[in-house]
Enzyme design. Structure first.
Site, PDB file in Angstrom:
ATOM      1  N   GLY A  21      -4.045  10.658   2.613  1.00 12.25           N
ATOM      2  CA  GLY A  21      -5.465  10.348   2.758  1.00 12.25           C
ATOM      3  C   GLY A  21      -5.824   9.372   3.869  1.00 12.25           C
ATOM      4  O   GLY A  21      -5.448   9.553   5.038  1.00 12.25           O
ATOM      5  N   ILE A  22      -6.574   8.351   3.513  1.00 11.84           N
ATOM      6  CA  ILE A  22      -7.118   7.405   4.498  1.00 11.84           C
ATOM      7  C   ILE A  22      -5.995   6.655   5.220  1.00 11.84           C
ATOM      8  O   ILE A  22      -6.004   6.527   6.450  1.00 11.84           O
ATOM      9  CB  ILE A  22      -8.081   6.422   3.787  1.00 11.84           C
ATOM     10  N   ASP A  41       4.641   3.371   1.586  1.00 17.44           N
ATOM     11  CA  ASP A  41       4.063   4.081   0.432  1.00 17.44           C
ATOM     12  C   ASP A  41       5.145   4.173  -0.650  1.00 17.44           C
ATOM     13  O   ASP A  41       6.299   3.777  -0.427  1.00 17.44           O
ATOM     14  CB  ASP A  41       3.566   5.484   0.828  1.00 17.44           C
ATOM     15  N   ASP A  69       6.582  -0.465  -3.454  1.00 15.25           N
ATOM     16  CA  ASP A  69       5.572  -0.428  -4.523  1.00 15.25           C
ATOM     17  C   ASP A  69       4.769  -1.719  -4.423  1.00 15.25           C
ATOM     18  O   ASP A  69       5.315  -2.813  -4.631  1.00 15.25           O
ATOM     19  CB  ASP A  69       6.289  -0.324  -5.878  1.00 15.25           C
ATOM     20  N   VAL A  70       3.474  -1.604  -4.113  1.00 17.74           N
ATOM     21  CA  VAL A  70       2.691  -2.825  -3.863  1.00 17.74           C
ATOM     22  C   VAL A  70       2.459  -3.662  -5.130  1.00 17.74           C
ATOM     23  O   VAL A  70       2.024  -4.804  -5.027  1.00 17.74           O
ATOM     24  CB  VAL A  70       1.329  -2.517  -3.183  1.00 17.74           C
ATOM     25  N   TYR A 163     -11.976   0.154 -11.643  1.00 19.58           N
ATOM     26  CA  TYR A 163     -11.953   0.374 -10.186  1.00 19.58           C
ATOM     27  C   TYR A 163     -12.988  -0.514  -9.488  1.00 19.58           C
ATOM     28  O   TYR A 163     -12.675  -1.202  -8.512  1.00 19.58           O
ATOM     29  CB  TYR A 163     -12.228   1.852  -9.890  1.00 19.58           C
ATOM     30  N   THR A 198     -10.601  12.965   0.429  1.00 18.27           N
ATOM     31  CA  THR A 198      -9.144  12.765   0.433  1.00 18.27           C
ATOM     32  C   THR A 198      -8.617  13.283  -0.914  1.00 18.27           C
ATOM     33  O   THR A 198      -9.414  13.607  -1.795  1.00 18.27           O
ATOM     34  CB  THR A 198      -8.774  11.264   0.521  1.00 18.27           C
ATOM     35  N   TRP A 257     -30.150   2.803   0.561  1.00 18.37           N
ATOM     36  CA  TRP A 257     -31.259   3.490  -0.115  1.00 18.37           C
ATOM     37  C   TRP A 257     -31.950   2.520  -1.045  1.00 18.37           C
ATOM     38  O   TRP A 257     -31.302   1.775  -1.751  1.00 18.37           O
ATOM     39  CB  TRP A 257     -30.768   4.644  -0.965  1.00 18.37           C
TER      40      TRP A 257
END
Ligand code: NAP
Length: 257
Positions: A21-22, A41, A69-70, A163, A198, A257
């Site tokens: 992904g990103i 990763d 592994d973070v 999250y 992603t 918005w």
């Protein structure tokens, strides 16, 4: 002001979550700007990591893969030490590894809460600490932490208290570290994407939501990882020499918005 201010030649950058992904796109984009890159990763992402490394090498860039592994401070420290040994120091870092899975707050399993906080917030802290120690010793460095617009807004229709809280933590951790390190040559900023196509939001459970994301976005499209390359290069580069502690929203206007 010259376009050279955005170049990263002669610098090394460590990118976490760079097997997918990103993070994968950012790693390639930073190599295009001349940086030597560590692709960090989980070992489970070895195919994505190999693809990232091969893509950079094909274009004449320099990349090494470092599994880590973070959520494990020792694993993070080993990864940063390996980067340092490979490139003779660490100039730049992009902390991008992250996870998400939804769940209504009242039903959220504590293990799910801990997992998301552990990867998204604790992981960013362990990375910044290990990278920052070396950058402070060298008297220079720049770190970009990938947060999210969910640090600032609550996504309509998405139940993800863990999250959103983790990303708000990343945003405030970033400005806190920036203040601690501002006089010592190390800049720390966060970049907050809106909805970006992603693997994180490509599963079948997301299919009916994605059209709604597009409609809610003023630019009437989802972002792509490509949209994040320029803003990340800017924050890491000398063009942003007087920018620290900021959160750069890259979300097609979503939060206005
Ligand atoms: P992605 O494709 O799933 O990439 C995330 C990468 O991080 C994966 O390779 C993942 O491996 C890795 N990772 C997970 N846990 C890790 C750990 N403990 N240690 C090391 N690496 C780990 O997701 P993405 O969309 O590119 O997301 C990248 C970042 O952008 C995340 O921080 C995310 O929160 C943020 N973001 C994404 C969006 C969006 O719309 N996509 C919007 C705002 C912010 P596994 O796949 O094996 O778990």
């Amino acid at each position: 002001m010259s376009a050279d201010m955005f170049r990263l030649d002669g610098r090394s950058v460590l990118v976490t979550g760079a097997g997918s992904g990103i993070g994968q796109r950012l790693a390639a984009g930073l190599a295009d700007q001349g940086a030597a890159v560590s692709i960090v990763d989980l070992p489970t992402q070895s195919d994505g990591v190999a693809t990232t490394v091969a893509g950079i090498e094909e274009l004449g860039g320099r990349a090494v893969s470092i599994p880590a592994d973070v959520t494990d401070p020792e694993s993070v420290e080993d990864a940063v030490a390996r980067h340092e040994a490979e490139f003779g120091g660490i100039d730049l870092a992009v902390n991008c590894a992250g996870v998400n899975h939804g769940g209504a707050a009242e039903d959220l399993d504590p293990a799910q809460w801990r997992r998301v906080i552990d990867v998204n917030l604790n992981g960013v802290f362990y990375c910044c600490q290990s990278q920052g120690r070396r950058m402070l010793a060298a008297g220079r460095g720049s770190i970009v932490n990938i947060a999210s617009m969910s640090a600032t807004i609550v996504n309509r229709g998405l139940w993800q208290a863990h999250y959103n809280s983790s990303k708000a933590g990343v945003k405030h951790l970033t400005s806190t570290l920036a203040m601690e390190w501002a006089r010592r040559g190390v800049r720390v900023n966060s970049l907050s994407p809106g909805y970006i196509m992603t693997p994180m939001i490509s599963g079948p459970e997301w299919a009916d939501k994605v059209a709604g994301f597009r409609d809610q976005t003023p630019m009437e499209r989802l972002g792509t990882p490509d949209d994040l390359v320029g803003p990340t290069v800017f924050l890491l580069s000398d063009a942003a020499a007087y920018v620290t502690g900021t959160d750069l929203l890259v979300e097609g206007g979503f939060t206005s918005w």
